[in-house]
Design a protein around this motif. Structure first.
Motif, PDB file in Angstrom:
ATOM      1  N   SER A 153      45.949  34.470  33.308  1.00  0.00           N
ATOM      2  CA  SER A 153      44.957  33.390  33.229  1.00  0.00           C
ATOM      3  C   SER A 153      44.421  33.206  31.822  1.00  0.00           C
ATOM      4  N   ALA A 154      44.433  34.264  31.027  1.00  0.00           N
ATOM      5  CA  ALA A 154      43.851  34.242  29.685  1.00  0.00           C
ATOM      6  C   ALA A 154      44.382  35.434  28.908  1.00  0.00           C
ATOM      7  N   THR A 155      44.273  35.372  27.598  1.00  0.00           N
ATOM      8  CA  THR A 155      44.624  36.540  26.791  1.00  0.00           C
ATOM      9  C   THR A 155      43.686  37.694  27.130  1.00  0.00           C
ATOM     10  N   GLY A 156      42.450  37.367  27.500  1.00  0.00           N
ATOM     11  CA  GLY A 156      41.507  38.402  27.927  1.00  0.00           C
ATOM     12  C   GLY A 156      42.025  39.209  29.101  1.00  0.00           C
ATOM     13  N   GLU A 157      42.776  38.576  29.999  1.00  0.00           N
ATOM     14  CA  GLU A 157      43.376  39.290  31.125  1.00  0.00           C
ATOM     15  C   GLU A 157      44.432  40.270  30.633  1.00  0.00           C
ATOM     16  N   LEU A 158      45.194  39.886  29.615  1.00  0.00           N
ATOM     17  CA  LEU A 158      46.210  40.778  29.052  1.00  0.00           C
ATOM     18  C   LEU A 158      45.574  41.944  28.298  1.00  0.00           C
ATOM     19  N   ILE A 159      44.456  41.684  27.635  1.00  0.00           N
ATOM     20  CA  ILE A 159      43.722  42.780  26.987  1.00  0.00           C
ATOM     21  C   ILE A 159      43.263  43.775  28.050  1.00  0.00           C
ATOM     22  N   TYR A 160      42.783  43.264  29.173  1.00  0.00           N
ATOM     23  CA  TYR A 160      42.389  44.131  30.299  1.00  0.00           C
ATOM     24  C   TYR A 160      43.566  44.993  30.742  1.00  0.00           C
ATOM     25  N   ASP A 161      44.722  44.362  30.959  1.00  0.00           N
ATOM     26  CA  ASP A 161      45.909  45.099  31.416  1.00  0.00           C
ATOM     27  C   ASP A 161      46.321  46.158  30.401  1.00  0.00           C
ATOM     28  N   LEU A 162      46.297  45.791  29.128  1.00  0.00           N
ATOM     29  CA  LEU A 162      46.695  46.726  28.073  1.00  0.00           C
ATOM     30  C   LEU A 162      45.756  47.924  28.038  1.00  0.00           C
ATOM     31  N   LEU A 163      44.455  47.649  28.047  1.00  0.00           N
ATOM     32  CA  LEU A 163      43.485  48.751  27.959  1.00  0.00           C
ATOM     33  C   LEU A 163      43.524  49.625  29.205  1.00  0.00           C
ATOM     34  N   LYS A 164      43.767  49.021  30.361  1.00  0.00           N
ATOM     35  CA  LYS A 164      43.923  49.808  31.587  1.00  0.00           C
ATOM     36  C   LYS A 164      45.098  50.773  31.445  1.00  0.00           C
ATOM     37  N   GLY A 165      46.196  50.259  30.944  1.00  0.00           N
ATOM     38  CA  GLY A 165      47.381  51.083  30.760  1.00  0.00           C
ATOM     39  C   GLY A 165      47.171  52.202  29.759  1.00  0.00           C
ATOM     40  N   GLY A 193      37.769  27.857  32.599  1.00  0.00           N
ATOM     41  CA  GLY A 193      36.776  26.833  32.911  1.00  0.00           C
ATOM     42  C   GLY A 193      35.787  27.313  33.946  1.00  0.00           C
ATOM     43  N   SER A 194      35.264  28.527  33.710  1.00  0.00           N
ATOM     44  CA  SER A 194      34.342  29.172  34.662  1.00  0.00           C
ATOM     45  C   SER A 194      35.014  29.362  36.022  1.00  0.00           C
ATOM     46  N   PHE A 195      36.274  29.797  35.982  1.00  0.00           N
ATOM     47  CA  PHE A 195      37.042  30.161  37.173  1.00  0.00           C
ATOM     48  C   PHE A 195      37.353  28.969  38.075  1.00  0.00           C
ATOM     49  N   ARG A 196      37.529  27.779  37.465  1.00  0.00           N
ATOM     50  CA  ARG A 196      37.836  26.595  38.272  1.00  0.00           C
ATOM     51  C   ARG A 196      39.165  25.950  37.922  1.00  0.00           C
ATOM     52  N   PHE A 197      39.787  26.329  36.795  1.00  0.00           N
ATOM     53  CA  PHE A 197      41.068  25.744  36.419  1.00  0.00           C
ATOM     54  C   PHE A 197      42.194  26.349  37.244  1.00  0.00           C
ATOM     55  N   SER A 198      43.373  25.696  37.204  1.00  0.00           N
ATOM     56  CA  SER A 198      44.496  26.122  38.034  1.00  0.00           C
ATOM     57  C   SER A 198      45.082  27.462  37.611  1.00  0.00           C
ATOM     58  N   ASN A 199      44.744  27.945  36.401  1.00  0.00           N
ATOM     59  CA  ASN A 199      45.249  29.254  35.967  1.00  0.00           C
ATOM     60  C   ASN A 199      44.463  30.404  36.581  1.00  0.00           C
ATOM     61  N   THR A 200      43.409  30.100  37.328  1.00  0.00           N
ATOM     62  CA  THR A 200      42.615  31.126  38.004  1.00  0.00           C
ATOM     63  C   THR A 200      43.381  31.662  39.211  1.00  0.00           C
ATOM     64  N   THR A 201      43.473  32.988  39.299  1.00  0.00           N
ATOM     65  CA  THR A 201      44.221  33.616  40.386  1.00  0.00           C
ATOM     66  C   THR A 201      43.359  34.663  41.087  1.00  0.00           C
ATOM     67  N   GLU A 202      43.934  35.244  42.133  1.00  0.00           N
ATOM     68  CA  GLU A 202      43.234  36.338  42.819  1.00  0.00           C
ATOM     69  C   GLU A 202      42.955  37.480  41.835  1.00  0.00           C
ATOM     70  N   LYS A 203      43.936  37.762  40.980  1.00  0.00           N
ATOM     71  CA  LYS A 203      43.756  38.838  40.002  1.00  0.00           C
ATOM     72  C   LYS A 203      42.611  38.515  39.042  1.00  0.00           C
ATOM     73  N   THR A 204      42.510  37.254  38.658  1.00  0.00           N
ATOM     74  CA  THR A 204      41.422  36.833  37.770  1.00  0.00           C
ATOM     75  C   THR A 204      40.074  37.231  38.364  1.00  0.00           C
ATOM     76  N   HIS A 205      39.899  36.937  39.637  1.00  0.00           N
ATOM     77  CA  HIS A 205      38.623  37.243  40.298  1.00  0.00           C
ATOM     78  C   HIS A 205      38.426  38.756  40.468  1.00  0.00           C
ATOM     79  N   ARG A 206      39.523  39.485  40.703  1.00  0.00           N
ATOM     80  CA  ARG A 206      39.387  40.939  40.830  1.00  0.00           C
ATOM     81  C   ARG A 206      38.926  41.559  39.513  1.00  0.00           C
ATOM     82  N   ILE A 207      39.495  41.076  38.402  1.00  0.00           N
ATOM     83  CA  ILE A 207      39.066  41.587  37.091  1.00  0.00           C
ATOM     84  C   ILE A 207      37.614  41.229  36.846  1.00  0.00           C
TER      85      ILE A 207
END
Length: 336
Positions: A139-151, A173-187
């Protein structure tokens, strides 16, 4: 659209383990995803006993200053000389999309032959980096930073959590755009559990609008033009319009999104006059219309529903070309 993923985790881990001094940077006119991702990575590297510097080619937007505690984000200046850049062991380039958007920072990275790691959710358009942690399905580069730091087994401090949440919130877009996923909300939920206050973050980013932005918005909205039977909405923003409103160009952020939301509109374009022969184009779309393809016609790119380009042409030459390309893409879209 097929997702592209190149997650070279072990290579990134090795770069961090073997290096001591890192540069972190993002694209010109950085947005919330770029800034939040930079700050989260900065705090992680510092927590590992590494030295990190965030240096961008553009100033930091005021509405993301709340993420900093000690002016961690700097704009490149003449003091950032060869003596500074030659000391970096590697450069983390975040949320970039196109290498050219690094401008002078990118030139310095190339001149000093600094090893590079690209962390991004934009499509890979050129092989400019040594290592990639890239996934267009994120959904965002921020999500990839999360994945990287988790790893990497990071301790998610409040500063890291606040930055990651802000990055993802801004790019979805405050979790309203189409790139928002279940994983986005879990993070996002995990970041809230770590103390992030969603109301506070939203207020800092969107809830403190300066009067100049409102003045600019009034003038811009009054000059929207429609073509292709109302499916295309576009507006040109001149330097004089900015001056009359007392506004800066970064205060146009979000205008293309707003215009896209007009009933019947499938694509929107904001054309910002930078000078007589340089125009910044912001593309937005919805449904089947692909903004990325639209932007590529002008040497830019981005995502399906949000893209941009900088074109070395003035309005007089550019607008007829923009309307022609929009018509052709709309015909292709309608045939699908």
């Amino acid at each position: 659209m097929t997702n592209e993923a190149i997650r070279d985790f072990e290579a990134v881990r090795e770069v961090i383990e073997n290096g001591e001094n890192f540069l972190i940077t993002t694209h010109a006119n950085p947005d919330g995803d770029g800034i939040g991702s930079e700050i989260a990575l900065y705090h992680y590297l510092e927590s590992c006993g590494k030295k990190a510097s965030i240096i961008n080619c553009s100033s930091m937007p005021n509405n993301f200053e709340f993420l900093t505690t000690n002016h961690e984000v700097r704009k490149l200046d003449e003091d950032d000389s060869t003596a500074v850049f030659k000391e970096y062991d590697a450069a983390f380039v975040l949320d970039i999309g196109n290498y050219a958007r690094l401008k002078e920072v990118g030139q310095l990275i190339e001149f000093h032959k600094i090893p590079t790691i690209c962390i991004d959710h934009h499509p890979k358009e050129e092989d400019k980096f040594d290592h990639y942690f890239l996934d267009t399905g994120a959904s965002a580069t921020g999500e990839l930073i999360y994945d990287l730091l988790k790893g990497l087994g990071a301790d998610f401090t409040f500063s890291i959590a606040n930055a990651i949440y802000s990055a993802i919130m801004a790019d979805t877009g405050s979790f309203r755009f189409s790139n928002t996923t279940e994983k986005t909300h879990r993070i996002a939920a995990e970041m809230l559990e770590l103390g992030v206050n969603p109301e506070s973050v939203w207020s800092y980013i969107y809830g403190d609008i300066p009067p100049e932005r409102i003045s600019l918005q009034v003038e811009v909205m009054d000059k929207i033009q429609y073509d292709l039977d109302g499916k295309l909405a576009w507006v040109k923003v001149s330097k004089k319009m900015l001056e009359r409103a007392g506004a800066t160009s970064d205060q146009l952020e979000g205008f293309a999104d707003y215009i896209r939301n007009i009933r019947g509109v499938k694509a929107s374009v904001v054309l910002l006059e930078l000078n007589d022969d340089l125009t910044k184009m912001s593309f937005r779309s919805k449904g089947d219309f692909d903004s990325n393809l639209f932007a590529k016609k002008f040497g830019g790119g981005g995502h399906k529903y949000a893209s941009g380009a900088r074109v070395t042409k003035g309005y007089k030459e550019l607008i007829p070309e923009m309307l022609k390309e929009a018509k052709e893409l709309m015909l292709i879209t309608n045939q699908k």
